[in-house]
Design an enzyme around this catalytic site. Sequence first.
Site, PDB file in Angstrom:
ATOM      1  N   ASN A 154       0.853  -1.195   0.000  1.00 15.24           N
ATOM      2  CA  ASN A 154       0.000   0.000   0.000  1.00 15.24           C
ATOM      3  C   ASN A 154       0.887   1.242   0.000  1.00 15.24           C
ATOM      4  O   ASN A 154       2.107   1.144   0.040  1.00 15.24           O
ATOM      5  CB  ASN A 154      -0.962  -0.029   1.197  1.00 15.24           C
ATOM      6  CG  ASN A 154      -0.202  -0.063   2.502  1.00 15.24           C
ATOM      7  OD1 ASN A 154       0.454   0.894   2.878  1.00 15.24           O
ATOM      8  ND2 ASN A 154      -0.270  -1.198   3.204  1.00 15.24           N
ATOM      9  N   LYS A 210       8.740 -16.368 -10.725  1.00 16.05           N
ATOM     10  CA  LYS A 210       7.979 -15.308 -11.381  1.00 16.05           C
ATOM     11  C   LYS A 210       6.893 -15.927 -12.264  1.00 16.05           C
ATOM     12  O   LYS A 210       7.179 -16.838 -13.056  1.00 16.05           O
ATOM     13  CB  LYS A 210       8.937 -14.472 -12.227  1.00 16.05           C
ATOM     14  CG  LYS A 210       8.284 -13.268 -12.838  1.00 16.05           C
ATOM     15  CD  LYS A 210       9.262 -12.470 -13.684  1.00 16.05           C
ATOM     16  CE  LYS A 210       8.497 -11.397 -14.429  1.00 16.05           C
ATOM     17  NZ  LYS A 210       9.226 -10.891 -15.576  1.00 16.05           N
ATOM     18  N   PRO A 267      -2.898 -12.227  10.788  1.00 12.18           N
ATOM     19  CA  PRO A 267      -3.254 -11.972  12.196  1.00 12.18           C
ATOM     20  C   PRO A 267      -3.329 -10.467  12.442  1.00 12.18           C
ATOM     21  O   PRO A 267      -2.649  -9.683  11.776  1.00 12.18           O
ATOM     22  CB  PRO A 267      -2.087 -12.586  12.968  1.00 12.18           C
ATOM     23  CG  PRO A 267      -0.957 -12.653  12.000  1.00 12.18           C
ATOM     24  CD  PRO A 267      -1.558 -12.791  10.635  1.00 12.18           C
ATOM     25  N   LEU A 295      -2.302  -5.475  16.383  1.00 10.16           N
ATOM     26  CA  LEU A 295      -2.756  -4.570  17.455  1.00 10.16           C
ATOM     27  C   LEU A 295      -3.721  -5.279  18.405  1.00 10.16           C
ATOM     28  O   LEU A 295      -3.574  -5.219  19.636  1.00 10.16           O
ATOM     29  CB  LEU A 295      -3.420  -3.335  16.825  1.00 10.16           C
ATOM     30  CG  LEU A 295      -3.990  -2.296  17.770  1.00 10.16           C
ATOM     31  CD1 LEU A 295      -2.913  -1.697  18.666  1.00 10.16           C
ATOM     32  CD2 LEU A 295      -4.679  -1.181  16.972  1.00 10.16           C
ATOM     33  N   PHE A 318      -3.961   3.224  15.199  1.00  6.86           N
ATOM     34  CA  PHE A 318      -4.268   4.220  14.185  1.00  6.86           C
ATOM     35  C   PHE A 318      -5.370   3.625  13.320  1.00  6.86           C
ATOM     36  O   PHE A 318      -5.511   2.399  13.251  1.00  6.86           O
ATOM     37  CB  PHE A 318      -3.038   4.519  13.318  1.00  6.86           C
ATOM     38  CG  PHE A 318      -2.165   5.629  13.857  1.00  6.86           C
ATOM     39  CD1 PHE A 318      -1.468   5.460  15.038  1.00  6.86           C
ATOM     40  CD2 PHE A 318      -2.044   6.834  13.172  1.00  6.86           C
ATOM     41  CE1 PHE A 318      -0.656   6.479  15.536  1.00  6.86           C
ATOM     42  CE2 PHE A 318      -1.239   7.860  13.652  1.00  6.86           C
ATOM     43  CZ  PHE A 318      -0.549   7.689  14.834  1.00  6.86           C
ATOM     44  N   LYS A 329     -10.901  -3.619  18.610  1.00  8.27           N
ATOM     45  CA  LYS A 329      -9.513  -3.984  18.954  1.00  8.27           C
ATOM     46  C   LYS A 329      -9.196  -3.697  20.425  1.00  8.27           C
ATOM     47  O   LYS A 329      -8.106  -4.002  20.895  1.00  8.27           O
ATOM     48  CB  LYS A 329      -8.537  -3.239  18.039  1.00  8.27           C
ATOM     49  CG  LYS A 329      -8.800  -3.541  16.554  1.00  8.27           C
ATOM     50  CD  LYS A 329      -7.675  -3.134  15.644  1.00  8.27           C
ATOM     51  CE  LYS A 329      -8.081  -3.346  14.191  1.00  8.27           C
ATOM     52  NZ  LYS A 329      -6.981  -3.685  13.309  1.00  8.27           N
TER      53      LYS A 329
HETATM   54  O1  PMT Z   1       2.976   6.150   6.481  1.00 11.62           O
HETATM   55  P1  PMT Z   1       2.344   7.466   6.094  1.00 11.62           P
HETATM   56  O2  PMT Z   1       2.408   7.721   4.599  1.00 11.62           O
HETATM   57  O3  PMT Z   1       2.900   8.616   6.894  1.00 11.62           O
HETATM   58  O4  PMT Z   1       0.789   7.370   6.449  1.00 11.62           O
HETATM   59  C1  PMT Z   1       0.393   7.252   7.778  1.00 11.62           C
HETATM   60  C2  PMT Z   1      -0.784   6.265   7.939  1.00 11.62           C
HETATM   61  C3  PMT Z   1      -1.979   6.793   7.185  1.00 11.62           C
HETATM   62  C4  PMT Z   1      -0.419   4.891   7.428  1.00 11.62           C
HETATM   63  C5  PMT Z   1      -1.075   6.190   9.482  1.00 11.62           C
HETATM   64  O5  PMT Z   1      -1.385   7.470   9.964  1.00 11.62           O
HETATM   65  C6  PMT Z   1      -2.224   5.248   9.765  1.00 11.62           C
HETATM   66  O6  PMT Z   1      -3.386   5.591   9.748  1.00 11.62           O
HETATM   67  N1  PMT Z   1      -1.893   3.973  10.059  1.00 11.62           N
HETATM   68  C7  PMT Z   1      -2.854   2.865  10.220  1.00 11.62           C
HETATM   69  C8  PMT Z   1      -3.251   2.410   8.847  1.00 11.62           C
HETATM   70  C9  PMT Z   1      -4.168   1.222   8.836  1.00 11.62           C
HETATM   71  O7  PMT Z   1      -3.863   0.275   8.185  1.00 11.62           O
HETATM   72  O8  PMT Z   1      -5.192   1.283   9.568  1.00 11.62           O
HETATM   73  P2  PMT Z   1      -6.254   0.078   9.705  1.00 11.62           P
HETATM   74  O9  PMT Z   1      -7.500   0.803   9.876  1.00 11.62           O
HETATM   75  O10 PMT Z   1      -6.184  -0.892   8.589  1.00 11.62           O
HETATM   76  O11 PMT Z   1      -5.776  -0.651  11.005  1.00 11.62           O
HETATM   77  C10 PMT Z   1      -6.155  -0.206  12.304  1.00 11.62           C
HETATM   78  C11 PMT Z   1      -5.052  -0.482  13.286  1.00 11.62           C
HETATM   79  O12 PMT Z   1      -4.808  -1.883  13.380  1.00 11.62           O
HETATM   80  C12 PMT Z   1      -3.731   0.137  12.937  1.00 11.62           C
HETATM   81  O13 PMT Z   1      -3.126   0.540  14.147  1.00 11.62           O
HETATM   82  C13 PMT Z   1      -2.955  -1.002  12.305  1.00 11.62           C
HETATM   83  O14 PMT Z   1      -1.545  -0.873  12.485  1.00 11.62           O
HETATM   84  C14 PMT Z   1      -3.483  -2.198  13.075  1.00 11.62           C
HETATM   85  N2  PMT Z   1      -3.491  -3.464  12.318  1.00 11.62           N
HETATM   86  C15 PMT Z   1      -4.223  -3.623  11.190  1.00 11.62           C
HETATM   87  C16 PMT Z   1      -4.244  -4.848  10.553  1.00 11.62           C
HETATM   88  C17 PMT Z   1      -3.478  -5.915  11.096  1.00 11.62           C
HETATM   89  N3  PMT Z   1      -3.470  -7.100  10.490  1.00 11.62           N
HETATM   90  N4  PMT Z   1      -2.766  -5.738  12.199  1.00 11.62           N
HETATM   91  C18 PMT Z   1      -2.761  -4.537  12.824  1.00 11.62           C
HETATM   92  O15 PMT Z   1      -2.082  -4.384  13.854  1.00 11.62           O
END
Ligand code: PMT
Length: 393
Positions: free
Chosen positions: A207, A286, A302, A305, A320, A338
């Site tokens: 991403n 490939k 998994p 967070l 986040f 979460k």
């Molecule tokens: O890196 P930049 O270009 O500066 O951009 C910053 C950002 C937009 C990436 C950052 O500010 C941000 O929002 N990060 C979280 C992005 C995200 O994937 O969010 P989510 O809504 O999918 O996940 C929610 C939370 O669960 C996040 O804390 C994520 O790290 C965590 N997560 C998600 C999926 C997973 N399998 N494991 C996780 O721990």
Amino acid sequence: MSARRILLGVTGGVAAYKAAEFTRLLVKAGHTVEVVMTEAATRFVTPVTFQALSGNAVYADLWDPRPHNAMAHIELSRRADVFIIAPATANTLYKLAHGVSDDLISTLAAARTCPLVVAPAMNRQMWANPANQRNVAQLRADGVQVFGPASGEQACGEVGEGRMLEPEQLLERLEALFVPQRLAGRKVLMTAGPTFEPIDAVRGITNISSGKMGYALARACRNAGAEVTLVSGPTGLPCPEGVQRLDVGTAREMYDAVLRHAGSADIFIGVAAVADYRVRNRAEHKLKKGDSVPVIELEENPDILATVASLPAAPFCVGFAAESRNLLEYADAKRRRKKVPLLVANLVQKAMGRDTNEVLLLDDAGSHALPEMDKQALAARLVEELAARLPPA
Ligand code: PMT
């Protein structure tokens, strides 16, 4: 960081040329810089260079009559917020450790009332010399901050410890001196950047997270006194000085690295944009273009967070959430699912890859908007918000 008055001492080593760049960076960051040099330093770089870069008169002579009371050795350091000597030679370290005051820099150091920082630069053998190590230990015991040195290739052609830190690293370390130590003694574990889920030997699902937000937060936590471990997906960013970085690729590698360290962390911050799915039928080689379009099967990764937040002795968890619409509704649902006490919500259009960000903070008390700002400034603000919610150590 607000603008400071920096007194920069330059002593006689090849790394004096890096002090010129350091001066430029300090001025660019809004600080007022006054430069003092030893006679030896003027043989490497002329005072005119520092005068042009700092916009201020440069002093190299203890007997310089320009200060109104002819007391350069007192005047210059009394109006400074910090005195940093970069590069600091073995000879200067010796003088500072023994209270010798026989030139402008050593006299200023003895007469100062502001904090003193030294950035040593010398040949690796000189650095390792027991006499030099005793001097450095004495300076540390006297409360002098020692930045570096780094290891690497030296001007003399040898390789080892003794290189002066790079100007950008010096700036980072210097600015951190003025930050309130809200996270002193705390261990912060965090994730940043994207993850990469291979499809075949060369392709993958990833991403557009740049890592900028996470790296800014790592820097801000370190500035606030925390010991920071940063588990990072692939980014092109340099590791913030003093932060321990663990490089990973896939979400499962990130999960493993985080779980290895979660037990000893006081705080966990998930900034990484982790792939929710990985490729089940990953090809070893490939994929060749053929008659039919390959079908990519996905399976769930998994949730790092949620896993950390549900540990029996979980660290204080900050999540986040990146959404492209319905920010409050979706982010609030994520926080509850979460089970994290604090969640930072942002819109992908305003956050991903950009140098600025605008966020909503969500906790049990509700939501609170922070205005758009530079990611480093936002990170410092987030540290304040986090520190205010932390249970006592
Ligand atoms: O890196 P930049 O270009 O500066 O951009 C910053 C950002 C937009 C990436 C950052 O500010 C941000 O929002 N990060 C979280 C992005 C995200 O994937 O969010 P989510 O809504 O999918 O996940 C929610 C939370 O669960 C996040 O804390 C994520 O790290 C965590 N997560 C998600 C999926 C997973 N399998 N494991 C996780 O721990």
